[in-house]
Write a protein that holds these residues in place. Structure first.
Motif, PDB file in Angstrom:
ATOM      1  N   ASP A  22       0.815  -1.210   0.000  1.00 27.05           N
ATOM      2  CA  ASP A  22       0.000   0.000   0.000  1.00 27.05           C
ATOM      3  C   ASP A  22       0.851   1.263   0.000  1.00 27.05           C
ATOM      4  OD1 ASP A  22      -2.259  -1.558  -0.023  1.00 27.05           O
ATOM      5  OD2 ASP A  22      -2.568  -1.486   2.141  1.00 27.05           O
ATOM      6  N   LEU A  23       2.104   1.136   0.405  1.00 20.13           N
ATOM      7  CA  LEU A  23       3.026   2.267   0.365  1.00 20.13           C
ATOM      8  C   LEU A  23       3.688   2.426  -1.008  1.00 20.13           C
ATOM      9  CD1 LEU A  23       4.757   1.720   3.822  1.00 20.13           C
ATOM     10  CD2 LEU A  23       3.300   3.656   3.208  1.00 20.13           C
ATOM     11  N   GLY A  24       3.319   1.561  -1.939  1.00 20.35           N
ATOM     12  CA  GLY A  24       3.905   1.622  -3.281  1.00 20.35           C
ATOM     13  C   GLY A  24       5.096   0.715  -3.460  1.00 20.35           C
ATOM     14  N   GLY A  25       5.366  -0.135  -2.467  1.00 16.88           N
ATOM     15  CA  GLY A  25       6.489  -1.048  -2.572  1.00 16.88           C
ATOM     16  C   GLY A  25       6.203  -2.211  -3.498  1.00 16.88           C
ATOM     17  N   ASP A  26       7.266  -2.773  -4.071  1.00 17.60           N
ATOM     18  CA  ASP A  26       7.147  -3.940  -4.938  1.00 17.60           C
ATOM     19  C   ASP A  26       8.180  -4.964  -4.522  1.00 17.60           C
ATOM     20  OD1 ASP A  26       9.523  -2.839  -5.814  1.00 17.60           O
ATOM     21  OD2 ASP A  26       8.750  -2.219  -7.769  1.00 17.60           O
ATOM     22  N   SER A  27       8.376  -5.996  -5.346  1.00 27.43           N
ATOM     23  CA  SER A  27       9.315  -7.052  -4.977  1.00 27.43           C
ATOM     24  C   SER A  27      10.748  -6.535  -4.890  1.00 27.43           C
ATOM     25  CB  SER A  27       9.226  -8.206  -5.984  1.00 27.43           C
ATOM     26  OG  SER A  27       9.491  -7.751  -7.295  1.00 27.43           O
ATOM     27  N   ILE A  28      11.099  -5.562  -5.738  1.00 30.40           N
ATOM     28  CA  ILE A  28      12.443  -4.982  -5.672  1.00 30.40           C
ATOM     29  C   ILE A  28      12.614  -4.219  -4.361  1.00 30.40           C
ATOM     30  CG2 ILE A  28      14.032  -3.358  -6.737  1.00 30.40           C
ATOM     31  CD1 ILE A  28      13.739  -5.853  -8.349  1.00 30.40           C
ATOM     32  N   SER A  29      11.591  -3.452  -3.972  1.00 22.97           N
ATOM     33  CA  SER A  29      11.646  -2.741  -2.693  1.00 22.97           C
ATOM     34  C   SER A  29      11.805  -3.712  -1.541  1.00 22.97           C
ATOM     35  CB  SER A  29      10.374  -1.910  -2.496  1.00 22.97           C
ATOM     36  OG  SER A  29      10.154  -1.028  -3.560  1.00 22.97           O
ATOM     37  N   ALA A  30      11.034  -4.805  -1.586  1.00 23.96           N
ATOM     38  CA  ALA A  30      11.127  -5.801  -0.521  1.00 23.96           C
ATOM     39  C   ALA A  30      12.527  -6.386  -0.440  1.00 23.96           C
ATOM     40  CB  ALA A  30      10.094  -6.911  -0.764  1.00 23.96           C
ATOM     41  N   ALA A  31      13.117  -6.689  -1.595  1.00 22.83           N
ATOM     42  CA  ALA A  31      14.468  -7.253  -1.603  1.00 22.83           C
ATOM     43  C   ALA A  31      15.479  -6.263  -1.038  1.00 22.83           C
ATOM     44  CB  ALA A  31      14.853  -7.657  -3.025  1.00 22.83           C
ATOM     45  N   ARG A  32      15.303  -4.972  -1.348  1.00 26.04           N
ATOM     46  CA  ARG A  32      16.231  -3.968  -0.827  1.00 26.04           C
ATOM     47  C   ARG A  32      16.089  -3.817   0.688  1.00 26.04           C
ATOM     48  NH1 ARG A  32      15.049  -0.037  -5.879  1.00 26.04           N
ATOM     49  NH2 ARG A  32      16.780  -0.693  -7.193  1.00 26.04           N
ATOM     50  N   ILE A  33      14.855  -3.865   1.175  1.00 25.38           N
ATOM     51  CA  ILE A  33      14.653  -3.796   2.623  1.00 25.38           C
ATOM     52  C   ILE A  33      15.331  -4.970   3.311  1.00 25.38           C
ATOM     53  CG2 ILE A  33      12.892  -4.033   4.426  1.00 25.38           C
ATOM     54  CD1 ILE A  33      11.044  -2.323   2.650  1.00 25.38           C
ATOM     55  N   LEU A  34      15.163  -6.166   2.750  1.00 27.18           N
ATOM     56  CA  LEU A  34      15.747  -7.359   3.364  1.00 27.18           C
ATOM     57  C   LEU A  34      17.273  -7.305   3.322  1.00 27.18           C
ATOM     58  CD1 LEU A  34      13.361 -10.175   2.107  1.00 27.18           C
ATOM     59  CD2 LEU A  34      13.320  -8.913   4.249  1.00 27.18           C
ATOM     60  N   THR A  35      17.824  -6.751   2.235  1.00 34.02           N
ATOM     61  CA  THR A  35      19.282  -6.605   2.154  1.00 34.02           C
ATOM     62  C   THR A  35      19.789  -5.658   3.234  1.00 34.02           C
ATOM     63  OG1 THR A  35      19.276  -7.027  -0.231  1.00 34.02           O
ATOM     64  CG2 THR A  35      21.195  -5.905   0.664  1.00 34.02           C
ATOM     65  N   SER A  36      19.093  -4.533   3.438  1.00 36.23           N
ATOM     66  CA  SER A  36      19.485  -3.577   4.475  1.00 36.23           C
ATOM     67  C   SER A  36      19.351  -4.182   5.864  1.00 36.23           C
ATOM     68  CB  SER A  36      18.627  -2.306   4.368  1.00 36.23           C
ATOM     69  OG  SER A  36      18.841  -1.645   3.143  1.00 36.23           O
ATOM     70  N   VAL A  37      18.285  -4.944   6.084  1.00 40.07           N
ATOM     71  CA  VAL A  37      18.094  -5.604   7.383  1.00 40.07           C
ATOM     72  C   VAL A  37      19.215  -6.604   7.633  1.00 40.07           C
ATOM     73  CG1 VAL A  37      16.626  -7.278   8.589  1.00 40.07           C
ATOM     74  CG2 VAL A  37      15.606  -5.256   7.529  1.00 40.07           C
ATOM     75  N   ARG A  38      19.609  -7.332   6.589  1.00 39.32           N
ATOM     76  CA  ARG A  38      20.676  -8.325   6.740  1.00 39.32           C
ATOM     77  C   ARG A  38      21.990  -7.644   7.116  1.00 39.32           C
ATOM     78  NH1 ARG A  38      20.200 -10.198   2.036  1.00 39.32           N
ATOM     79  NH2 ARG A  38      18.605 -11.721   2.502  1.00 39.32           N
ATOM     80  N   LYS A  39      22.276  -6.503   6.488  1.00 37.51           N
ATOM     81  CA  LYS A  39      23.499  -5.763   6.801  1.00 37.51           C
ATOM     82  C   LYS A  39      23.459  -5.211   8.226  1.00 37.51           C
ATOM     83  CE  LYS A  39      24.516  -3.974   2.159  1.00 37.51           C
ATOM     84  NZ  LYS A  39      24.572  -2.726   1.363  1.00 37.51           N
ATOM     85  N   GLU A  40      22.308  -4.629   8.596  1.00 40.20           N
ATOM     86  CA  GLU A  40      22.204  -3.916   9.870  1.00 40.20           C
ATOM     87  C   GLU A  40      22.123  -4.851  11.062  1.00 40.20           C
ATOM     88  OE1 GLU A  40      22.192  -0.391  11.998  1.00 40.20           O
ATOM     89  OE2 GLU A  40      22.337  -0.617   9.820  1.00 40.20           O
ATOM     90  N   PHE A  41      21.396  -5.964  10.913  1.00 39.97           N
ATOM     91  CA  PHE A  41      21.111  -6.826  12.066  1.00 39.97           C
ATOM     92  C   PHE A  41      21.740  -8.209  11.966  1.00 39.97           C
ATOM     93  CE2 PHE A  41      17.516  -3.843  11.668  1.00 39.97           C
ATOM     94  CZ  PHE A  41      17.587  -3.225  12.907  1.00 39.97           C
ATOM     95  N   ARG A  42      22.459  -8.473  10.858  1.00 40.84           N
ATOM     96  CA  ARG A  42      23.120  -9.765  10.667  1.00 40.84           C
ATOM     97  C   ARG A  42      22.131 -10.925  10.802  1.00 40.84           C
ATOM     98  NH1 ARG A  42      26.459 -11.233  14.313  1.00 40.84           N
ATOM     99  NH2 ARG A  42      25.856  -9.722  15.904  1.00 40.84           N
ATOM    100  N   THR A  43      20.968 -10.741  10.189  1.00 42.36           N
ATOM    101  CA  THR A  43      19.974 -11.814  10.185  1.00 42.36           C
ATOM    102  C   THR A  43      19.232 -11.802   8.855  1.00 42.36           C
ATOM    103  OG1 THR A  43      18.146 -12.806  11.427  1.00 42.36           O
ATOM    104  CG2 THR A  43      18.085 -10.430  11.143  1.00 42.36           C
TER     105      THR A  43
END
Length: 569
Positions: free
Chosen positions: A510-531
């Motif tokens: 609903d915020l306008g995100g798509d699969s690419i946005s989701a992948a970028r969020i997960l990449t940032s989470v992996r870097k920041e939280f090591r999970t």
């Protein structure tokens, strides 16, 4: 000569004409493509995940009589001949006499018809011949030394023309295709792991996908050791990206390619040199083998160096035209008496540089590129004004650091002003996700030029200069973050969504995100939280609050393990 897949053999050989491949991602797509072209027919790729009305339109407009599918969607097929690949149960017994194979296709017969967004409100099919495909495949195979030892990572969807090079570029040279798992197709961690394990040597995708691969490699163990060639096309390449890739793997060959679907995958390329450090934009390039490009002014004359004109293409790559639409074909494809050859008006603006390369300067129309997909604003506008609450609609783009976004500028038909989520939900009945606007701006009236036309330039400037305003009226204040962790996660989401104000309970789509946005969020989470959070879990926890709750549990469990005393020996 291959007639049909074995399990469908009792149905007889494929009929001539378009064969609809209604499929989900997987090796069955490759089987369907090869079976169709070897039987002398042309294939029409249709993603099984598209909205039902769009699938059915393509089957109707394509006059498809035979469907190959790996999914059960009887509502799509009507009275068409349907062959299901990998159907459960035992294969049918072969008849006593093998069915007669159809004659093979000739060089000027159709290989495939690929639908792209259309200016009239409906998608249009581009007709591509075997000669068109053979030309670009042979050129790239020889130019880049493709051989049996190569491994292509088949990241592009099969209804996207980059997949044509993956399939025929690899298999015609005896190379192999490496396909991501369907449920991890947009998971950069999976790409990196699989391409490393499989020895992938060739990567072919839009720049946004390459950027995700780079970020994942930077966070982990680097690029796949066997990777030697990265081919990027479909959208503008961030100037710093090639140099960033080479910092991870010094011997990498990086190629920029371009060209509309009507010129068969690519008709222009530019090898990115080591001296190109990101300080200047990457040139569009020069025509590839047996293709030509002209930059023409409004009188059809060649424009001199540095002078902008329309890029017109010629040569072996030119498609036959548009399926079932002679008028539209005549508008874009024409015979140039002065040059003695057929030209295609690309609608791209460009100029010659003194060294003979072409620099692209934008568009002469309202076409927009999002993650490599070509979108005609008129098609989205037609769907928007079909909504009862919308009297007038104009779709423009807003530029971001990682690509363009769609912004819908709307004039209401009454007092109602539906929210972005409601409008996107209505559009998804007819349009794929990448064609639904990421932001909405309501106007009492649209700005006009002196000639009384809608001032699209002004609207584009408004959306680019104030992307936060493009989301429409500010939402009602939500709960403040309950913890630093929630604030941190909200910041990641907002950064990926280019400054959008993110509420704790706002859904990503609903915020306008798509699969690419989701992948970028997960990449940032992996870097920041090591999970690592799998992509499918991302949609289950599709809010900041849910993601922060998951991360809190993971971090607490990790802290507990790290603080536990070591067992005595």
């Amino acid at each position: 000569m291959l007639g049909v897949p074995r399990r469908a053999s009792s149905a007889g050989p494929l009929p001539p004409g378009l064969v609809g491949l209604v499929m989900s991602r997987g090796p069955e797509q490759i089987t369907g493509i090869l079976a169709t072209v070897l039987a002398g027919a042309a294939y029409l790729p249709i993603d099984a995940g598209l909205p039902a009305e769009r699938r059915q339109y393509m089957l109707r407009d394509g006059r498809v009589r035979c469907v190959l599918t790996d999914t059960a969607r009887p509502e799509d097929h009507g009275d068409r001949n349907v062959l299901t690949l990998d159907a459960p149960g035992e294969p049918d017994a072969l008849p006593g006499e093998a069915p007669a194979a159809l004659p093979g296709a000739g060089p000027d017969d159709l290989a495939y018809v690929l639908y792209t967004s259309g200016t009239t409100g409906e998608p249009k099919g581009v007709m591509v011949t075997h000669r068109n495909v053979a030309n670009v495949v042979a050129d790239c195979r020889d130019r880049f030394g493709i051989g049996p030892a190569d491994r292509f990572f088949a990241i592009s969807a099969f209804n996207f023309d980059l997949s044509v090079w993956d399939v025929f570029g690899a298999l015609s040279a005896g190379a192999a295709l490496v396909m991501p798992d369907p449920d991890k197709a947009v998971d950069p961690a999976h790409w990196l792991e699989l391409s490393t394990a499989a020895g992938v040597t060739v990567w072919n995708s839009v720049p946004a996908i390459v950027s995700l691969l780079h970020d994942q490699a930077l966070a982990e163990t680097g690029l796949p050791p066997a990777l030697r060639l990265v081919m990027m096309s479909g959208d503008r390449i961030p100037p710093a990206l090639p140099a960033a890739l080479r910092r991870l793997k010094d011997d990498l060959e990086v190629i920029s390619l371009g060209g509309p679907t009507e010129t068969t995958i690519w008709n222009i390329l530019h090898p990115v040199g080591r001296h190109e450090d990101g300080s200047e934009s990457i040139p569009y390039g020069r025509p590839n083998a047996n293709n030509r490009a002209y930059i023409l002014d409004q009188d059809g004359l060649d424009a001199p160096d540095w002078v902008t004109g329309e890029i017109c293409a010629a040569g072996t790559g030119l498609a036959r035209g548009y399926w079932g639409d002679e008028q539209r074909t005549a508008e874009r494809f024409f015979h140039d008496a002065h040059r003695g050859e057929r030209l295609y008006r690309t609608g791209d603006l460009g100029r010659y540089l003194p060294d003979g390369e072409i620099q692209i300067m934008g568009r002469s129309d309202f076409q927009i590129k999002v993650n490599g997909y070509r979108i005609e604003a008129g098609e989205v506008e037609t769907r928007l004004v079909a909504h009862d609450a919308v009297r007038q609609a104009v779709v423009t783009k807003a530029s971001g650091a990682r690509g363009d976004l769609l912004v819908a500028h709307l004039v209401p038909a009454g007092d109602a002003r539906p929210g972005q989520a409601e409008l996107r939900q209505a559009l998804r009945r007819d349009l794929p996700d990448y064609m639904t606007p990421s932001a909405v701006v309501w106007h009492e009236e649209l700005p006009l030029t002196r000639n009384g036309k809608v001032d699209r330039t002004r609207l584009t400037t408004m959306a680019t200069d104030a992307p936060a305003a493009a989301a429409g009226p500010a939402p009602a204040p939500g709960a403040a973050p309950a913890s630093p962790l929630e604030s941190q996660v909200a910041g990641i989401w907002s950064a990926v969504l280019k400054g959008t104000e993110v509420g704790l309970d706002d859904n990503l789509r609903d915020l306008g995100g798509d699969s690419i946005s989701a992948a970028r969020i997960l990449t940032s989470v992996r870097k920041e939280f090591r999970t690592t959070i799998p992509l499918d879990a991302m949609y289950e926890m599709g809010t900041v609050r849910a993601m922060a709750g998951h991360l809190a549990a993971v971090l607490a469990e990790r802290a507990e393990k790290e603080s536990a005393p070591c067992p005595s020996r």
